[in-house]
Design a protein around this motif. Structure first.
Motif, PDB file in Angstrom:
ATOM      1  N   ILE A  70       0.826  -1.199   0.000  1.00  0.00           N
ATOM      2  CA  ILE A  70       0.000   0.000   0.000  1.00  0.00           C
ATOM      3  C   ILE A  70       0.863   1.253   0.000  1.00  0.00           C
ATOM      4  O   ILE A  70       0.494   2.288  -0.558  1.00  0.00           O
ATOM      5  CB  ILE A  70      -0.944  -0.017   1.219  1.00  0.00           C
ATOM      6  CG1 ILE A  70      -1.881  -1.231   1.123  1.00  0.00           C
ATOM      7  CG2 ILE A  70      -1.756   1.262   1.324  1.00  0.00           C
ATOM      8  CD1 ILE A  70      -2.633  -1.540   2.406  1.00  0.00           C
ATOM      9  N   LEU A  71       2.037   1.154   0.593  1.00  0.00           N
ATOM     10  CA  LEU A  71       2.927   2.309   0.661  1.00  0.00           C
ATOM     11  C   LEU A  71       3.565   2.644  -0.685  1.00  0.00           C
ATOM     12  O   LEU A  71       3.929   3.796  -0.923  1.00  0.00           O
ATOM     13  CB  LEU A  71       4.029   2.054   1.698  1.00  0.00           C
ATOM     14  CG  LEU A  71       3.596   2.025   3.161  1.00  0.00           C
ATOM     15  CD1 LEU A  71       4.760   1.589   4.047  1.00  0.00           C
ATOM     16  CD2 LEU A  71       3.084   3.386   3.601  1.00  0.00           C
ATOM     17  N   ALA A  94      -8.742   4.820  -5.985  1.00  0.00           N
ATOM     18  CA  ALA A  94      -8.672   3.469  -5.423  1.00  0.00           C
ATOM     19  C   ALA A  94      -7.413   3.285  -4.580  1.00  0.00           C
ATOM     20  O   ALA A  94      -7.420   2.563  -3.588  1.00  0.00           O
ATOM     21  CB  ALA A  94      -8.715   2.421  -6.537  1.00  0.00           C
ATOM     22  N   ASN A  95      -6.315   3.963  -4.974  1.00  0.00           N
ATOM     23  CA  ASN A  95      -5.103   3.890  -4.174  1.00  0.00           C
ATOM     24  C   ASN A  95      -5.333   4.520  -2.806  1.00  0.00           C
ATOM     25  O   ASN A  95      -4.853   4.025  -1.780  1.00  0.00           O
ATOM     26  CB  ASN A  95      -3.940   4.602  -4.878  1.00  0.00           C
ATOM     27  CG  ASN A  95      -3.522   3.926  -6.177  1.00  0.00           C
ATOM     28  OD1 ASN A  95      -3.397   4.587  -7.205  1.00  0.00           O
ATOM     29  ND2 ASN A  95      -3.301   2.633  -6.136  1.00  0.00           N
ATOM     30  N   LEU A  96      -6.070   5.630  -2.789  1.00  0.00           N
ATOM     31  CA  LEU A  96      -6.379   6.294  -1.522  1.00  0.00           C
ATOM     32  C   LEU A  96      -7.271   5.408  -0.653  1.00  0.00           C
ATOM     33  O   LEU A  96      -7.038   5.268   0.559  1.00  0.00           O
ATOM     34  CB  LEU A  96      -7.069   7.631  -1.788  1.00  0.00           C
ATOM     35  CG  LEU A  96      -7.460   8.448  -0.546  1.00  0.00           C
ATOM     36  CD1 LEU A  96      -6.237   8.767   0.295  1.00  0.00           C
ATOM     37  CD2 LEU A  96      -8.165   9.735  -0.961  1.00  0.00           C
ATOM     38  N   PRO A 127       5.793  -3.521 -13.863  1.00  0.00           N
ATOM     39  CA  PRO A 127       5.913  -2.274 -13.104  1.00  0.00           C
ATOM     40  C   PRO A 127       5.898  -2.520 -11.602  1.00  0.00           C
ATOM     41  O   PRO A 127       5.397  -3.546 -11.129  1.00  0.00           O
ATOM     42  CB  PRO A 127       4.670  -1.480 -13.546  1.00  0.00           C
ATOM     43  CG  PRO A 127       3.712  -2.498 -14.038  1.00  0.00           C
ATOM     44  CD  PRO A 127       4.535  -3.596 -14.627  1.00  0.00           C
ATOM     45  N   PRO A 128       6.449  -1.566 -10.811  1.00  0.00           N
ATOM     46  CA  PRO A 128       6.511  -1.739  -9.362  1.00  0.00           C
ATOM     47  C   PRO A 128       5.162  -2.052  -8.721  1.00  0.00           C
ATOM     48  O   PRO A 128       5.079  -2.870  -7.805  1.00  0.00           O
ATOM     49  CB  PRO A 128       7.051  -0.388  -8.871  1.00  0.00           C
ATOM     50  CG  PRO A 128       7.849   0.132 -10.017  1.00  0.00           C
ATOM     51  CD  PRO A 128       7.112  -0.311 -11.247  1.00  0.00           C
ATOM     52  N   ALA A 129       4.091  -1.408  -9.190  1.00  0.00           N
ATOM     53  CA  ALA A 129       2.775  -1.636  -8.583  1.00  0.00           C
ATOM     54  C   ALA A 129       2.281  -3.061  -8.830  1.00  0.00           C
ATOM     55  O   ALA A 129       1.602  -3.645  -7.983  1.00  0.00           O
ATOM     56  CB  ALA A 129       1.756  -0.621  -9.110  1.00  0.00           C
ATOM     57  N   HIS A 130       2.595  -3.637  -9.993  1.00  0.00           N
ATOM     58  CA  HIS A 130       2.217  -5.027 -10.258  1.00  0.00           C
ATOM     59  C   HIS A 130       3.022  -5.978  -9.373  1.00  0.00           C
ATOM     60  O   HIS A 130       2.495  -6.973  -8.875  1.00  0.00           O
ATOM     61  CB  HIS A 130       2.457  -5.358 -11.738  1.00  0.00           C
ATOM     62  CG  HIS A 130       1.332  -4.923 -12.627  1.00  0.00           C
ATOM     63  ND1 HIS A 130       1.089  -5.482 -13.863  1.00  0.00           N
ATOM     64  CD2 HIS A 130       0.378  -3.977 -12.451  1.00  0.00           C
ATOM     65  CE1 HIS A 130       0.034  -4.899 -14.427  1.00  0.00           C
ATOM     66  NE2 HIS A 130      -0.398  -3.976 -13.588  1.00  0.00           N
ATOM     67  N   SER A 140      -6.143  -1.227  -3.830  1.00  0.00           N
ATOM     68  CA  SER A 140      -5.154  -0.284  -4.329  1.00  0.00           C
ATOM     69  C   SER A 140      -4.559  -0.714  -5.658  1.00  0.00           C
ATOM     70  O   SER A 140      -4.377   0.104  -6.565  1.00  0.00           O
ATOM     71  CB  SER A 140      -4.031  -0.117  -3.287  1.00  0.00           C
ATOM     72  OG  SER A 140      -3.043   0.769  -3.750  1.00  0.00           O
ATOM     73  N   GLU A 141      -4.292  -2.008  -5.805  1.00  0.00           N
ATOM     74  CA  GLU A 141      -3.571  -2.463  -6.980  1.00  0.00           C
ATOM     75  C   GLU A 141      -4.463  -2.958  -8.115  1.00  0.00           C
ATOM     76  O   GLU A 141      -4.104  -2.828  -9.278  1.00  0.00           O
ATOM     77  CB  GLU A 141      -2.578  -3.566  -6.587  1.00  0.00           C
ATOM     78  CG  GLU A 141      -1.587  -3.142  -5.510  1.00  0.00           C
ATOM     79  CD  GLU A 141      -0.816  -1.887  -5.865  1.00  0.00           C
ATOM     80  OE1 GLU A 141      -0.689  -1.564  -7.061  1.00  0.00           O
ATOM     81  OE2 GLU A 141      -0.344  -1.211  -4.948  1.00  0.00           O
ATOM     82  N   VAL A 142      -5.641  -3.516  -7.793  1.00  0.00           N
ATOM     83  CA  VAL A 142      -6.523  -4.004  -8.852  1.00  0.00           C
ATOM     84  C   VAL A 142      -7.308  -2.857  -9.478  1.00  0.00           C
ATOM     85  O   VAL A 142      -7.386  -2.717 -10.702  1.00  0.00           O
ATOM     86  CB  VAL A 142      -7.484  -5.083  -8.312  1.00  0.00           C
ATOM     87  CG1 VAL A 142      -8.511  -5.449  -9.363  1.00  0.00           C
ATOM     88  CG2 VAL A 142      -6.699  -6.324  -7.895  1.00  0.00           C
ATOM     89  N   TRP A 143      -7.891  -2.008  -8.613  1.00  0.00           N
ATOM     90  CA  TRP A 143      -8.688  -0.894  -9.132  1.00  0.00           C
ATOM     91  C   TRP A 143      -7.908   0.412  -9.215  1.00  0.00           C
ATOM     92  O   TRP A 143      -8.389   1.391  -9.755  1.00  0.00           O
ATOM     93  CB  TRP A 143      -9.927  -0.701  -8.266  1.00  0.00           C
ATOM     94  CG  TRP A 143     -10.928  -1.795  -8.475  1.00  0.00           C
ATOM     95  CD1 TRP A 143     -11.771  -1.948  -9.525  1.00  0.00           C
ATOM     96  CD2 TRP A 143     -11.158  -2.912  -7.613  1.00  0.00           C
ATOM     97  NE1 TRP A 143     -12.511  -3.097  -9.386  1.00  0.00           N
ATOM     98  CE2 TRP A 143     -12.169  -3.710  -8.209  1.00  0.00           C
ATOM     99  CE3 TRP A 143     -10.621  -3.330  -6.392  1.00  0.00           C
ATOM    100  CZ2 TRP A 143     -12.630  -4.880  -7.635  1.00  0.00           C
ATOM    101  CZ3 TRP A 143     -11.084  -4.500  -5.820  1.00  0.00           C
ATOM    102  CH2 TRP A 143     -12.068  -5.264  -6.427  1.00  0.00           C
TER     103      TRP A 143
END
Length: 289
Positions: free
Chosen positions: A101-102, A117-119, A231-234, A276-279
C-alpha cells in the motif's frame, strides 16, 4: 509465454518462498540474535551470488545503486527480524504486506497522481494496521509490531528503487551488491549488538540454508530480473500474497491461530492491497508537463 508472464509467475513463486520463511526465521531466532542471523544469511548468499553472477567490473553508478538498495534492504530486514522476536509470524507478514500500500504513496510523493482506489486502499491498510498494532490502546502496543511496521516502510522504498535501477543497470550487478551490503552492514554492527547470541544447531543451519539459498540468493535474483518486465505496482500486488502464504505455513508449522481483532486487521490490510492495486491501475499516472 511472454517475458512479463514468466516474470510474474516467478514472482509468485518468490512470494511463496518469502511467506514460508517467516515461521522458519522465528524458530532460528531462538539460536541466534537478529544481527548475527542476518550477517550469516546475507554474507553467505552474497558471496554465492558474486561467484555465480561474476562478470565484468560494474561502473561506479551501478555500485552506488547497489549500495543504496542494500541499505534499504538492511533496514527492512533488521526491523522485521528484530520484530519477529516479539510478535507472531502471521502478524509480522501482514504488517510487512503494508509495504504494498505504501508503494503508490511513495510514487505520489515523487510527483505521480494517485488514483482514488489507491487512496481507498491506503485507508483500508491504515485501518488494518490499527487493529493489528493498537487493539487495546497505546499502553498495549507490541514493540515487535512497531518494528515490523518500520521494516515495511523500508521494504516499500526498496521495491520502488528496484523498479528504477533495474531499468538502468544489470540485475547481475545489482543483486550481489545489495545482498553483500546487507551482510557487510550487519557484520559492522555486530560489536554494538547487546543481545549477541549464536548457538550452532541443526535447526539454525537448516534455516540459514533455506533463507540464504532460496529466500535470498534465488528470490532476489528473480525479483531484480523480473522487475525489468513488470511495473513496481504489479510487483507489489503479487507480493500481497506473501502474508497469506505466511499465515498458512505458520498454521501448519507452528499451529498459529489468528484471533478476532488480528483477523480483522489482516483482512483490512489484504483488502487494501487488492483495492489499491486491482482498481488503482498499474501505477499512479505521472504529472504531465
Amino acid at each position: 509465454m511472454s517475458q512479463r508472464a514468466k516474470a510474474e509467475a516467478l514472482l509468485v513463486l518468490v512470494t511463496f518462498i518469502w511467506g514460508s520463511t517467516f515461521a522458519i526465521v522465528k524458530g532460528a531466532l531462538e539460536h541466534a540474535s537478529p544481527l548475527v542471523f542476518l550477517a550469516l544469511r546475507f554474507i553467505f548468499a552474497g558471496v554465492l551470488l558474486f561467484l555465480v553472477m561474476r562478470r565484468r567490473r560494474p561502473e561506479r553508478p551501478a555500485v552506488r545503486a547497489g549500495l543504496i538498495l542494500g541499505l534499504f534492504l538492511f533496514g527492512g530486514y533488521i526491523f522485521q527480524t528484530s520484530g519477529l522476536q516479539y510478535t507472531t509470524p502471521s502478524k509480522a507478514a501482514f504488517i510487512t504486506g503494508f509495504s504494498v500500500i505504501l508503494v503508490p504513496l511513495i510514487l505520489l510523493a515523487q510527483g505521480a497522481r494517485m488514483n482514488p482506489a489507491n487512496l481507498a486502499g491506503a485507508l483500508l491498510g491504515v485501518s488494518g494496521i490499527y487493529w493489528l498494532v493498537l487493539p487495546s490502546g497505546l499502553s498495549a502496543v507490541n514493540r515487535g509490531d512497531v518494528l515490523v511496521l518500520l521494516g515495511s516502510l523500508s521494504f516499500a522504498l526498496h521495491i520502488v528503487l528496484v523498479g528504477k535501477y533495474t531499468r538502468r543497470f544489470s540485475f547481475q550487478h545489482l543483486v550481489p551488491l545489495q545482498i553483500l551490503t546487507v551482510g557487510a552492514v550487519a557484520v559492522a554492527a555486530l560489536p554494538f549488538d547487546p543481545s549477541f547470541k549464536l548457538r550452532w544447531t541443526g535447526g539454525l543451519v537448516l534455516a540459514l540454508v533455506i533463507t540464504s539459498l532460496l529466500a535470498t540468493g534465488f528470490a532476489f535474483s528473480v525479483q531484480n530480473w523480473a522487475q525489468q518486465y513488470t511495473p513496481p505496482a504489479h510487483t507489489a500486488l503479487i507480493f500481497a500474497l506473501e502474508p497469506v502464504f505466511a499465515a498458512l505455513t505458520s498454521r501448519v508449522l507452528l499451529g498459529e491461530h489468528l484471533g478476532g481483532k488480528v483477523l480483522l486487521g489482516c483482512g483490512l490490510i489484504l483488502g487494501g492491497m487488492v483495492v489499491s492495486e486491482v482498481w488503482g491501475g498499474s501505477e499512479p499516472s505521472p504529472v504531465e508537463g
